[in-house]
Design an enzyme around this catalytic site. Structure first.
Site, PDB file in Angstrom:
ATOM      1  N   SER A  80      13.503   2.879   4.516  1.00  0.00           N
ATOM      2  CA  SER A  80      13.626   3.271   3.102  1.00  0.00           C
ATOM      3  C   SER A  80      15.012   3.820   2.773  1.00  0.00           C
ATOM      4  O   SER A  80      15.748   4.284   3.647  1.00  0.00           O
ATOM      5  CB  SER A  80      12.589   4.334   2.757  1.00  0.00           C
ATOM      6  OG  SER A  80      11.299   3.920   3.145  1.00  0.00           O
TER       7      SER A  80
HETATM    8  N1  SAH Z   1       8.891   4.985   7.222  1.00  0.00           N
HETATM    9  C1  SAH Z   1       9.675   3.826   7.627  1.00  0.00           C
HETATM   10  C2  SAH Z   1       9.733   2.761   6.545  1.00  0.00           C
HETATM   11  C3  SAH Z   1       8.625   1.887   6.746  1.00  0.00           C
HETATM   12  S1  SAH Z   1       8.405   0.423   5.841  1.00  0.00           S
HETATM   13  C4  SAH Z   1      11.040   4.193   8.108  1.00  0.00           C
HETATM   14  O1  SAH Z   1      11.414   5.369   8.035  1.00  0.00           O
HETATM   15  O2  SAH Z   1      11.741   3.318   8.618  1.00  0.00           O
HETATM   16  C5  SAH Z   1       6.631   0.458   5.869  1.00  0.00           C
HETATM   17  C6  SAH Z   1       5.991   0.226   7.217  1.00  0.00           C
HETATM   18  O3  SAH Z   1       4.584   0.350   7.013  1.00  0.00           O
HETATM   19  C7  SAH Z   1       6.219  -1.149   7.790  1.00  0.00           C
HETATM   20  O4  SAH Z   1       6.759  -1.052   9.075  1.00  0.00           O
HETATM   21  C8  SAH Z   1       4.812  -1.764   7.823  1.00  0.00           C
HETATM   22  O5  SAH Z   1       4.590  -2.618   8.915  1.00  0.00           O
HETATM   23  C9  SAH Z   1       3.934  -0.535   7.886  1.00  0.00           C
HETATM   24  N2  SAH Z   1       2.550  -0.689   7.423  1.00  0.00           N
HETATM   25  C10 SAH Z   1       2.086  -1.429   6.394  1.00  0.00           C
HETATM   26  N3  SAH Z   1       0.741  -1.315   6.291  1.00  0.00           N
HETATM   27  C11 SAH Z   1       0.352  -0.461   7.276  1.00  0.00           C
HETATM   28  C12 SAH Z   1      -0.913   0.055   7.701  1.00  0.00           C
HETATM   29  N4  SAH Z   1      -2.060  -0.306   7.109  1.00  0.00           N
HETATM   30  N5  SAH Z   1      -0.941   0.922   8.733  1.00  0.00           N
HETATM   31  C13 SAH Z   1       0.207   1.287   9.383  1.00  0.00           C
HETATM   32  N6  SAH Z   1       1.426   0.803   9.046  1.00  0.00           N
HETATM   33  C14 SAH Z   1       1.496  -0.050   8.002  1.00  0.00           C
END
Ligand code: SAH
Length: 231
Positions: A80
């Site tokens: 993000s």
């Molecule tokens: N917090 C992260 C940004 C993540 S982007 C950072 O600091 O880099 C969102 C992430 O959520 C992705 O990696 C995606 O695979 C994950 N995601 C999506 N749906 C999810 C779920 N149901 N459970 C766990 N992770 C999930």
């Protein structure tokens, strides 16, 4: 001409940037993108100054690590925008004694920011490869207060509940009921809600005297909250 362009590109991308340069870029990022936009929460600002965001992106994006935007981390996912990470951290008001759950580990950057402030962080990632990379990275960087769990975060993490705060970093169509249940009395959850391919609303969910209140914070764009096939 074509070769000159290729050589220049290689030079720019492989130019060694030392730790001091990155530190300066980070200071500038916090000042311009975070502090001047209204984030004044001291713990959050300190954590953003400390965590080396360039170590959470692939080497070819290192030079963009302190830019004002999200970056690809592979598998169709993103790390993000720094401002959003700061905003979500400030809004849950993390305290050192807190236990926090994050859904969507991605690169592990948000988890590292939280781990700089609080005692215990649990973070769930649905894409096993990303979970593995983030877990290794966090271990290597010495974050022994973060546990990365590979799986679907929709049901939270009952065995470690309740949590002082929950941070969801993928856009959900609705607020998962289990996550509300796993919030401590007085706890806060921040979650982007809305259609995965449109602008979503960042929402704050609070539990006070057993009652749930929600408020809309701002429009955001997150990658979709996906569900495991096994459901
Ligand atoms: N917090 C992260 C940004 C993540 S982007 C950072 O600091 O880099 C969102 C992430 O959520 C992705 O990696 C995606 O695979 C994950 N995601 C999506 N749906 C999810 C779920 N149901 N459970 C766990 N992770 C999930």
């Amino acid at each position: 001409m074509k070769y000159l362009y290729i050589i220049l590109t290689i030079l720019i991308f492989s130019w060694p940037t030392n730790a001091q340069d990155y530190k300066q870029r980070r200071e500038k990022m916090v000042d311009k993108q975070i502090y001047k936009r209204g984030i004044k929460h001291a713990n959050t600002l300190d954590a953003l100054r400390k965590v080396e965001r360039h170590l959470f992106v692939s080497p070819r994006y290192k030079h963009m690590a302190y830019n004002d935007g999200p970056l690809s981390i592979g598998y169709g996912q993103t790390i993000s925008q720094p401002y959003i990470v700061a905003y979500m951290t400030q809004i849950i008001d993390p305290k050192p004694e807190h236990k926090i759950l994050e859904i969507g580990t991605g690169s592990g950057y948000q988890a590292a920011i939280l781990a700089e402030i609080v005692d215990e962080v649990y973070t769930i990632e649905i894409i096993p490869e990303l979970g593995e990379i983030a877990s290794e990275r966090l271990k290597k960087l010495g974050y022994d207060n973060v546990a990365v769990i590979k799986g679907d975060g929709y049901y939270g993490l009952l065995e470690h509940a309740p949590f002082d705060a929950i941070v969801v970093t993928a856009a959900a169509e609705h607020i998962p009921p289990s996550l509300i249940q796993q919030l401590k009395e007085g706890g806060k959850m921040v979650i982007p809600v809305g259609s995965p391919f449109l602008v979503q609303t960042l929402m704050l969910v609070e539990k006070k005297r057993g009652k749930i209140s929600t408020s809309s914070l701002m429009p955001v764009r997150f990658v979709p909250f996906t569900r495991s096939q096994k459901q």
